[in-house]
Structure formats: structure tokens, C-alpha cells
Design a protein around this motif. Structure first.
Motif, short mmCIF file in Angstrom:
data_model
loop_
_atom_site.label_atom_id
_atom_site.label_comp_id
_atom_site.label_asym_id
_atom_site.label_seq_id
_atom_site.Cartn_x
_atom_site.Cartn_y
_atom_site.Cartn_z
N GLU A 15 2.84 19.09 -31.54
CA GLU A 15 3.79 18.78 -31.00
C GLU A 15 4.73 19.71 -30.45
O GLU A 15 4.71 20.92 -31.24
CB GLU A 15 4.72 17.98 -32.11
CG GLU A 15 5.91 17.41 -31.51
CD GLU A 15 6.78 16.39 -32.46
OE1 GLU A 15 7.51 15.61 -32.24
OE2 GLU A 15 6.07 16.41 -33.78
N GLY A 16 5.14 19.60 -29.47
CA GLY A 16 6.18 20.61 -28.54
C GLY A 16 5.21 21.86 -27.76
O GLY A 16 5.78 22.50 -27.32
N ARG A 17 3.67 21.60 -27.86
CA ARG A 17 3.03 22.69 -27.46
C ARG A 17 2.12 22.24 -26.36
O ARG A 17 1.34 23.21 -25.67
CB ARG A 17 2.09 23.26 -28.52
CG ARG A 17 2.93 23.79 -29.54
CD ARG A 17 2.12 24.59 -30.68
NE ARG A 17 1.11 25.23 -30.18
CZ ARG A 17 -0.02 25.35 -30.81
NH1 ARG A 17 -0.58 24.79 -31.86
NH2 ARG A 17 -0.98 26.27 -30.23
N PHE A 80 4.78 11.53 -29.84
CA PHE A 80 4.91 12.65 -28.97
C PHE A 80 3.83 12.88 -27.76
O PHE A 80 4.13 13.41 -27.05
CB PHE A 80 5.19 13.91 -29.63
CG PHE A 80 3.92 14.49 -30.03
CD1 PHE A 80 3.25 15.42 -29.40
CD2 PHE A 80 3.24 14.33 -31.36
CE1 PHE A 80 1.95 16.13 -29.65
CE2 PHE A 80 2.03 14.80 -31.83
CZ PHE A 80 1.43 15.76 -30.86
N GLU A 84 4.66 13.76 -24.01
CA GLU A 84 4.28 15.18 -23.59
C GLU A 84 3.41 15.29 -22.56
O GLU A 84 3.52 16.08 -21.46
CB GLU A 84 3.89 16.20 -24.83
CG GLU A 84 5.04 16.35 -25.71
CD GLU A 84 4.99 17.55 -26.74
OE1 GLU A 84 4.16 18.44 -26.38
OE2 GLU A 84 5.52 17.64 -27.72
N ASP A 123 12.40 10.12 -26.21
CA ASP A 123 11.63 10.30 -27.34
C ASP A 123 11.94 9.28 -28.35
O ASP A 123 11.24 8.84 -29.00
CB ASP A 123 11.44 11.67 -27.97
CG ASP A 123 10.63 12.70 -26.76
OD1 ASP A 123 10.54 12.21 -25.56
OD2 ASP A 123 10.41 13.71 -27.11
#
Length: 279
Positions: A15-17, A80, A84, A123
Motif C-alpha cells: 500500500e502506497g508503494r 487500495f 493505486e 479512497d
């Protein structure tokens, strides 16, 4: 337990990457997501098939509902992933795919995910819709299925199930076909208010979500899901409608003649032809 652990570790690791992953790491990420998706799908397939085998069994109904709620809860950390994927720049994604033939195999899947980019919500809203789904359309669909499964239809002194009554519409005896059709109409009419409530609620729920996503037509979501252009669907629809007089209208006129009738009634549409072997 395995699915819950897999979802939690996946979210922790990625997540976030996603936008910064190398081709090898992106391939690993997608393959792990695929394994989770397969496992969750198998669990729900088993629960669903067991439930639909006998939708009037309260034990199976509860097990199916509980499993829907549990899987929805467990998979919330995965929301996510598609969000993303859709935020990755086109040039960045193209570079990743060009550097890895194994990763490039997933381009059709990624293209289908990214087709929703213009209609993606925040989100928080996407997570809300994911969590809320189990008490939205899914719950109304279950109510409809369970109501239909529990109905009985009086035909010639017998109480028949829906399947047995529908089967009468293909009976060789016209009076039996008519009795089946009239029983269906009468019982459905008794439940008209409930069916209208279900249909109108589902339609409104869809209208609200489509409006928030700014989907241009009510059909857009289905076209995106089916990976087909709206022009193709419209061309098929127009061709079928244009062919009504040459095909369906002509066929039913011929069928009435074969059955020795001036015109077909609703209960004659599925009647077997006189020369059909019913052995």
C-alpha cells in the motif's frame, strides 16, 4: 485465516508503494493479488453453490450471508490496489510492461482496471462502497432469490414449485400450459409490491453510484465490465430489433400455424412443436 493473513500482509507490503515498484516487484505484487483473488473466489463459490442448491434453508442462508460479510471485511485492505494502479502514469506503466515479458502478460487485466480511471472516487468513498456492498444490492438480490424460491403455485389442486410451474409452459397439453401461466401471473401479482420495491431500490442505488462516478449512461458500467465498446452493443441491438419482422415475428406466425392456432398466447410461446419427439 489464510485469506485474512494474505490480505493483511499484502496491504502491509504494497500500500502506497505501487508507483515505485520495479518490474520484478510489480509482477510479484500482481501474482500475489491473483492468488488472493482465487482463494476468496473459491470460498465464495462453495458458499454460494451450497446456498443456491436450497435457498429456503435458513442454515445455508445464514452461512452464505455470514461468509459474504466476512469476505467483504477481510478484503477491505485490498481496495487500495486498483486505486493505486489507476494513479500510475501511463508512461511509467508502459515502461514497466516493456521491461518484463512476464509482467506484460497482465496488460489486458491492467487495461480493464484502468478503464475505470475516469470514474474512480476517493479512497474513502471506494472503501465505503466496498464495505456497504453486503447490505446493498447483494442483500436485495438475496431477498428476491429467497422470495422466489419460497413461492408455491396452485395448479389443478396441486401446489407446485416455481421450477415445476415454469416447466408446464413447455407441456404438450395446451390447457396445462395455460394453467401454469395463469398460476404464475396470479402468484406474482400477489407479490407485486415487494418485487417493485426490490427493483426500484436496485435501480435507484445504481443511479446514485453512477451519478457519483459521473458515468455518462446507465449502460457504461456494464460495457466497461464486459470490455466492449458501446457502439458494438448498439449495433448488435439495432440489428436484432431490425430483424424482428423477418425472424421472431415470422417464426411465431409459423408456430401458430403449426399448432393449428389463429395466434399464440403467452403460454404457447414455449410449446413444443407437434412433430417434436417427446419420448
Amino acid at each position: 485465516v489464510a485469506l485474512e493473513k494474505a490480505c493483511c500482509t499484502f496491504a502491509r507490503d504494497y500500500e502506497g508503494r505501487l508507483a515505485s515498484l520495479s518490474p520484478a516487484k510489480m509482477l510479484e505484487c500482481i501474482e500475489r493479488y491473483q492468488q488472493i483473488d482465487v482463494l476468496g473466489g473459491r470460498i465464495m463459490s462453495y458458499a454460494g453453490l451450497r446456498y443456491y442448491q436450497n435457498t429456503t434453508d435458513p442454515v445455508r442462508g445464514k452461512a452464505f450471508g455470514d461468509m459474504q460479510a466476512r469476505i467483504t471485511e477481510i478484503t477491505t485492505p485490498l481496495v487500495f490496489f486498483t486505486l493505486e494502479i489507476n494513479r500510475i502514469e501511463e508512461a511509467t506503466l508502459d515502461a514497466l510492461l516493456s521491461e518484463s515479458p512476464d509482467l506484460a502478460r497482465y496488460r489486458p487485466v491492467l487495461d480493464r482496471i484502468r478503464a475505470m480511471r475516469p470514474y474512480q472516487l476517493s479512497d474513502e468513498l471506494e472503501k465505503f462502497l466496498h464495505d456497504q456492498s453486503v447490505v446493498g444490492a447483494a442483500a436485495w438480490n438475496r431477498l428476491f432469490d429467497e422470495t422466489l424460491a419460497g413461492l408455491t403455485f396452485p395448479v389443478d389442486g396441486e401446489e407446485l414449485s416455481l421450477e415445476a410451474t415454469l416447466n408446464l409452459l413447455s407441456d404438450t397439453d395446451r390447457s396445462r400450459r395455460q394453467a401454469g401461466a395463469e398460476a404464475l401471473a396470479a402468484v406474482f401479482a400477489e407479490h407485486l409490491a415487494l418485487f417493485a420495491r426490490i427493483t426500484n431500490t436496485l435501480a435507484k442505488e445504481k443511479e446514485v453510484e453512477d451519478r457519483w462516478r459521473k458515468l455518462p449512461t446507465p449502460q457504461t458500467a456494464r460495457h466497461l465490465s464486459n470490455d466492449v465498446e458501446p457502439e458494438v452493443v448498439a449495433a448488435l441491438r439495432d440489428a436484432v430489433v431490425a430483424a424482428y419482422p423477418r425472424l421472431s415475428h415470422r417464426y411465431y406466425a409459423l408456430k401458430a400455424k403449426w399448432l393449428g392456432l389463429d395466434r399464440l398466447q403467452v403460454w404457447d410461446r414455449n410449446a413444443p412443436l407437434p412433430r417434436e419427439d417427446t419420448r
